[in-house]
Design an enzyme around this catalytic site. Structure first.
Site: not given
Length: 259
Positions: A6, A109-110, A132, A8-10, A184
């Site tokens: 599987e 993935d969807r 991502t 993914g982009n990452t 910050t």
């Protein structure tokens, strides 16, 4: 045994199923230039550590949102496992209707998530995949993919703040105790984290109003655990949704599978 990949982009997940349960899972950073041989060297070491070897893998299924990687992943399966892989979006029958205007545009993935959710949760669903990108898929009671809303992922948003604003540092995503930060770093974490909770809750409310029927909301994906306990809008957090869907697709293609 089945090897599910599987991508993914990452990150890319490699998981082994023995016919009864998932017995091993490993993750690697997604690199579209990695060759089949490079994957094989890395994977052989992990298989060996788990007491396994290439010879026990007699089926493979691939879900990837990185088209340029599919060639090398397919070659990995052909060359080292000696099996033709099922590839979501190419040669795998899904068994669900895809009711969007251009079905070919639905990410692997969807599609996998829709099936993984439908076989466990009854009724109409919203499947939120936090990676991502953050996707909000509507899955009908019959398993059909009806449509989606897509937003930038939480890590992508934090990185964009750092990249575009000269004085804002790169900081890790975490759940802050307060909405109003005292420095910050706290301010950035509060704005992005609680802003995403607002995004999630707002889109869920709007989708439910538009759908006008009861819906169950499922959260999954690499950073979904960040939101656990931070909102009541998500009914279930299910980290195994994707690989469950891949296993189901594998079982729905018996002529192309051996498990």
């Amino acid at each position: 045994m089945l090897l599910a990949i599987e991508q993914g982009n990452t990150n890319t997940l490699f998981a082994v199923h023995d016919g009864a349960t998932w017995i091993a899972q490993w993750r690697a950073a997604t690199d579209s230039s990695r060759t089949a041989d490079e994957y094989a060297v890395w994977l052989s070491q992990l298989l060996n550590m788990a007491g396994l070897q290439f010879g026990v893998l007699d089926a493979c299924i691939i879900s990837s949102v990185v088209p340029q990687s599919i060639f090398n992943l397919r070659n990995l399966s052909r060359r080292y496992f000696h099996v033709e892989p099922l590839v979501i979006g190419e040669n795998a029958e899904l068994g669900i209707p895809v009711r969007i205007t251009k079905p070919a545009e639905a990410g692997a993935d969807r599609l996998v998530n829709a099936i993984g959710a439908h076989i466990v949760y009854p009724g109409d669903l919203i499947v939120i995949d936090s990676g991502t990108a953050t996707t909000f898929d509507v899955v009908a009671a019959d398993g059909g993919l009806e449509g989606c809303a897509i937003a930038p992922g939480i890590n992508l948003s934090m990185e964009a703040l750092h990249a575009a604003a000269a004085k804002l540092p790169r900081v890790a995503i975490q759940r802050p105790e307060h909405v109003v930060g005292k420095d910050t770093v706290e301010a950035m974490q509060a704005g992005v984290f609680w802003g995403y909770i607002g995004l999630i809750e707002g889109l869920i409310a709007r989708i439910k109003a538009e759908w006008a029927r009861p819906m169950t909301v499922i959260g999954t994906g690499g950073v979904a655990s960040l939101f656990h306990g931070a909102t009541s809008a998500i009914d279930h957090f299910d980290p195994d949704l994707t690989i469950r869907g891949m296993l189901e697709i594998h079982r729905r293609n018996p002529a192309k599978a051996s498990l």
